[in-house]
Write an enzyme that holds these catalytic residues in place. Structure first.
Site, PDB file in Angstrom:
ATOM      1  N   GLU A 205      15.540   0.879 -22.605  1.00 36.29           N
ATOM      2  CA  GLU A 205      14.133   0.893 -22.238  1.00 36.29           C
ATOM      3  C   GLU A 205      13.214   1.460 -23.319  1.00 36.29           C
ATOM      4  O   GLU A 205      12.054   1.098 -23.408  1.00 36.29           O
ATOM      5  CB  GLU A 205      13.951   1.702 -20.947  1.00 36.29           C
ATOM      6  CG  GLU A 205      14.608   1.081 -19.726  1.00 36.29           C
ATOM      7  CD  GLU A 205      13.981  -0.243 -19.331  1.00 36.29           C
ATOM      8  OE1 GLU A 205      12.759  -0.405 -19.523  1.00 36.29           O
ATOM      9  OE2 GLU A 205      14.726  -1.135 -18.869  1.00 36.29           O
TER      10      GLU A 205
ATOM     11  N   SER B 172      29.844   9.122  44.290  1.00 36.92           N
ATOM     12  CA  SER B 172      30.866  10.131  44.624  1.00 36.92           C
ATOM     13  C   SER B 172      31.106  11.154  43.523  1.00 36.92           C
ATOM     14  O   SER B 172      31.877  12.092  43.729  1.00 36.92           O
ATOM     15  CB  SER B 172      32.188   9.440  44.951  1.00 36.92           C
ATOM     16  OG  SER B 172      32.024   8.631  46.086  1.00 36.92           O
TER      17      SER B 172
END
Lengths: 811, 195
Positions: free
Chosen positions: A205, A485
């Site tokens: 770069e 239940s």
């Protein structure tokens, strides 16, 4: 956002000012002498010099204040529980390899650095990663684990040849809580940045990075020539500093004025900061990809996103790939355009070789490697949405949303990913088969499941539905349904708490009953089999889940007492005192049910269910620890007897499928629950260590055509067959005594056909039954009583197996 | 090198032994100040140079421990039963001791809870957690944790006794005379049972 707006406005103002200046100059220029022109030019020059200086001063202020004051928003990172490796732990070599894969360890032939493992015939060698836990940093170690018969036989720290008793692996990252602007970032301190990355960035770069002052005139020229002549690697003229400025301070628009700002700011940045500071900021700032709506910023994040590994573990070829993305993260996206990415990576590698950063051999070797991008980020938020939802809700009690999203908190949770995966897979399979069998259209059945560790209340797995969509309704927390239940153990516990009146053998009436409801109407419940069973023993009434017996018992006890018990078990919600409560007209979420059964399973000790254990700040500093909170809310002896009754449900009652499908794991305990018109199918059950609650039903509240036994219980068994819960241990509390019973009457202790039940010592029933096959000739009851008492003392030391044998009459 | 290792083995053994036997030490005078006692007992090993991590040498020999400390029979029995629990639990107990010595109660608790994640029914870990809470003057929690330890402590009489001692002390601190009286009765029962 606001910052950018302001910036644009200021720019506009500046340009407007200069235009007005020019027009004034034109007007005043007509009919004047040349000296006044000169004066005007001078004046203009001074004004623009002043303006320019002011502008630069302003930019300078921005550069310094924003650069220094910059605090990256860091998402919170959520971790599963770490795997504890210890001598004797049940884990096979293959299972451990899977764990290493999920932690993105690399399988290598020889170990070089952290995050690598190597399998041998009976062992696994690995180098762990450094990891900051709440209590301390676990330093990277070179470890060898030896296995024998599916267990860990030894753990050796190879660096000093020490035998370890326990070693904690780093936990799996399971999710992130993102900042509002959807940025993802993993900050990497400069000293942890691989040298090769810095070299590659410079080589590709900005070759003159260490020599220029922010802009590189030569570089621009070279790039122009190179782009024209080669047509190969596209080179840009921007220096790293310019690129950083562009990412950091400026908008993405390509205008001349932005370019000017970029150049000035780059020079200013270089004046104020060192090359290392600029490089460090660049490495953490640059945009390298997109994860859904989220930008992937910085190389640390990119390493995690593309390779599921920390940046410092990446090989040269992997680093080169990330560098390739700088020029176009979307264009070179390796998941979408693998060829392009590979080509560019190799160009970068050859450039590195040309510039002397890599030997030809190394460059060739690196270029020959495939991309090996990880399939899906392991922390993808879609993976455990229901669990993370609960984590988020629990966190929000103590943390502000802002802090959660931006401060990089590290959250350690209780999730056991192995359990979670098992539960999810079981849900998928079982629901599909149930739909087929019950002729329900595919996708209509829904499920929720909570798995917890009994003594510590930690949520180990949580499923909120069969679809793993993060926006899906979290049924484990939000489906508030009648529990049927499942409420009954609270009724029987209430009875057993009155030891002078009730024990497991007490007869209760299973006969029709008519009760007035809150609206004045009569409530006439029925048994599920529509039969009337007459006088039944308490243990039978619960194990067979008789409705009439339960209602009669509950009314005898008093509704207020049952409600009190439910609260003691951990139900915080308001409970209406209607008779129908006794059959479960109470609406609760699976999580609330889990809390209730947690107290039953852990002997009357209530532990709030937890998902979060610890919170650290972004630097690994401990912030908060959510320790074990425990209080005894129900006395141990009554819970002990209730637990015993619930084990009968699993051995011979409504959940006897457990005995059939997991005979080797008994005793286990649990309770089925079914609601009117088979809308809800529930099962809550536990072994000695793990509790699991399952709900099955439909979102449209239509019939699921499933009872607790035919639906939820079957899924529970599927799950538990894999989780392998420890059989229940019955460590007898102080004032409990076991006695043998036959046909619901106490018999002599030496009766072979009899079954042992626990009783409160002070209220031990008299021997009233006769035994057909007594072995011992001595008929003296007193002597036998004495024998039983002696045995009771010995029971304290007996093995679990003995108790199981006695309990289930296996001699 | 060898010498250091030996010292390390010895000190590790002593540390574990004393930690576990402490619960067995049960004269009334000791029990009136168990908080200080615990620190003092473990504190004597402060400069053993032990690292703050869960590492123990697996080649620990009980003989070495016995000859060093020369315990009476009661201690001896208790230490053996405790040592037979599990090396993992022992490692965490030792870890917690090191943190307590360093005055870091929070980490001591964290370490014990980590142990409980692995062995949720280990009465020694629950007991140690109870005494940690007692030191922190979290009386109610200390009582619950001691009860929890007792729920898994059958067969370990000295441990049960120590749990009742914690309950007695915490109940007294809470002003719960009835609770303290009941606990004292249990302590007495365990004391007479022993003789």
């Amino acid at each position: 956002m606001t910052g950018k707006k302001k910036r644009t406005q200021t720019k506009k103002k500046t340009s407007r000012k200069s235009k007005t200046g020019k027009s004034k100059a034109r007007k005043s220029g007509t009919g004047r002498t040349s000296s006044s022109y000169k004066y005007l030019i001078l004046q203009l020059f001074v004004i623009s010099l002043l303006c320019g200086t002011a502008y630069v001063v302003w930019l300078n202020h921005r550069v310094t204040s924003e650069f220094e004051g910059k605090r990256w928003s860091l998402p919170a990172r959520v971790y599963a529980r770490p795997l504890e490796l210890y001598v004797g732990a049940t884990i096979s070599k293959n299972e451990l390899s899977k764990v290493f894969n999920s932690l993105a360890y690399q399988h290598v032939a020889s170990l070089h650095g952290p995050g690598q493992y190597h399998k041998q015939a009976n062992s696994i060698r690995f180098i762990s990663r450094n990891f900051d836990f709440w209590d301390r940093r676990e330093q990277s170690k070179r470890i060898e684990i030896e296995f024998s018969a599916g267990k860990i036989q030894s753990i050796t720290d190879e660096t000093n040849a020490k035998q370890l008793v326990i070693f904690r692996l780093e936990p799996q990252l399971i999710g992130k809580i993102y900042p509002e602007h959807n940025e993802d970032r993993v900050l990497v301190p400069y000293d942890e940045v691989p040298v090769f990355l810095v070299e590659a960035l410079v080589a590709v770069e900005d070759r003159h990075f260490y020599r220029h002052f922010g802009i590189d005139l030569k570089g621009i020229l070279r790039a122009m020539i190179s782009n024209i002549t080669s047509g190969g690697l596209r080179q840009g003229g921007s220096t790293l500093t310019q690129q950083l400025v562009k990412n950091y301070f400026l908008t993405r628009e390509r205008t001349f004025s932005r370019k000017i700002n970029e150049v000035i700011m780059a020079v200013l940045l270089e004046r104020h900061y060192s090359k290392a500071e600029i490089m460090s900021a660049y490495i953490n700032e640059i945009y390298l990809g997109q994860h859904g709506a989220r930008g992937v910023h910085g190389f640390g994040t990119a390493a995690e996103f593309y390779f599921s590994r920390p940046l410092n573990e990446l090989n040269n070829d992997e680093i080169a790939l990330l560098v390739a993305l700088v020029r176009g993260a979307s264009y070179y996206n390796p998941r979408k355009h693998a060829d392009r990415a590979l080509k560019r990576r190799n160009l970068i590698l050859s450039l590195m070789q040309q510039q002397g950063y890599l030997s030809t051999a190394d460059a060739n070797k690196a270029s020959a490697r495939p991309l090996k991008i990880s399939k899906k980020p392991s922390w993808s938020s879609a993976k455990y949405p229901a669990f993370l939802d609960l984590v988020r809700r629990q966190l929000q009690k103590n943390y502000q949303t802002e802090d959660l999203r931006n401060e990089g908190l590290r959250i350690f949770t209780t999730l056991n990913t192995r359990y979670q995966d098992i539960v999810e897979q079981s849900v998928q399979k079982r629901l599909a088969s149930l739909e087929k069998r019950k002729q329900l259209s595919a996708g209509t059945l829904q499920a929720a499941s909570v798995i917890t560790s009994i003594e510590t209340g930690e949520v180990l797995a949580l499923v909120g539905g069969r679809n793993k969509n993060s926006n899906d309704f979290n049924r484990a927390l939000d489906a508030i349904r009648p529990i049927g239940s499942l409420v009954k153990p609270a009724v029987y516990l209430t009875a057993l708490m009155q030891a002078d009146k009730y024990n497991s053998l007490t007869l209760i009436e299973d006969k029709p009953v008519s009760l007035k409801q809150y609206d004045g109407s009569a409530w006439e419940p029925e048994n599920y089999d529509n039969k009337i069973h007459g006088d039944v023993a308490l243990h039978t009434a619960l194990s067979k889940s008789y409705n009439l017996a339960t209602v009669n018992l509950g009314m005898q006890l008093g509704l207020n007492k049952v409600v009190k018990t439910l609260h003691a078990l951990g139900i915080e919600a308001e409970i209406p005192e209607y008779p129908s409560l006794l059959l479960g007209s109470l609406n609760l979420s699976p999580l609330q049910v889990t809390q209730m059964y947690q107290t039953l399973a852990s002997g009357g000790f209530q532990v709030p269910l937890r998902t979060i254990k610890e919170v650290l700040d972004k630097d690994g500093k401990p912030l908060e620890r959510y320790g074990l909170e425990i209080k005894q809310t129900v006395e141990s002896k009554s819970v002990f007897m209730t637990r015993h009754l619930l084990s009968e449900v699993a051995s011979s009652g409504t959940a006897r499928s457990i005995a059939a499908r997991m005979p080797g794991s008994l005793p286990l305990a649990g309770k089925t629950g079914t609601t009117n018109e088979l809308r809800d199918s529930w099962f809550a059950g536990f072994g000695d260590d793990v509790l699991g609650v399952i709900w099955l039903g439909r979102d449209d509240n239509q019939s699921s055509r499933l009872t607790g036994s035919s639906g939820a219980l079957q899924l529970w068994i599927d799950i538990m067959q894999d989780l392998k819960p420890q059989p229940l241990s019955f460590i007898t509390p102080e004032d409990i005594e076991w006695a043998k019973t036959l046909d619901d009457q106490r018999v002599q202790d030496d009766c072979l056909a009899a079954v042992a039940y626990p009783f409160v010592q002070a209220y031990l029933p008299e021997i009233s039954g006769t035994c057909q096959n007594t072995l011992i000739q001595d008929a003296s009851v007193n002597k036998r009583e004495k024998n039983i008492k002696t045995e009771r003392k010995d029971e304290k030391n007996e093995t679990n197996k003995d108790i199981i044998n006695r309990h289930f009459n296996i001699h | 090198m060898k010498k250091t290792k030996l010292i390390k083995i010895l000190s590790t053994g002593i540390l574990i032994f004393i930690n576990l036997c402490f619960s067995a030490c049960s004269t009334t005078s000791e029990h009136n100040t168990p908080v200080e006692d615990r620190t003092a007992t473990t504190g004597s090993h402060q400069d053993t140079g032990k690292e703050n991590n869960v590492v123990t040498n697996t080649k620990k020999e009980p003989e070495t421990i016995q000859s060093t400390v020369a315990p009476d029979d009661e201690h001896h029995q208790e230490s053996i039963s405790a040592q037979s629990t599990s090396p993992v639990a022992l490692a965490f107990l030792e870890d917690a001791d090191n943190y307590t010595i360093a005055g870091d109660s929070a980490r001591a608790v964290a370490s014990l809870e980590r142990g409980l994640d692995i062995e949720p029914k280990n009465p020694w870990l629950w007991n140690r957690l109870a005494s940690e809470r007692l030191q922190q003057k979290l009386w109610a929690e200390a009582i619950t944790l001691a009860k929890k330890s007792n729920a898994f402590a059958s067969g370990h009489k000295q441990l049960q006794k120590d749990n009742w001692q914690i309950i007695s002390q915490a109940s007294t601190a809470l002003g719960d005379k009835e609770g303290a009286r009941k606990a004292d009765k249990m302590i007495e029962r365990f004391s007479t049972e022993k003789t």
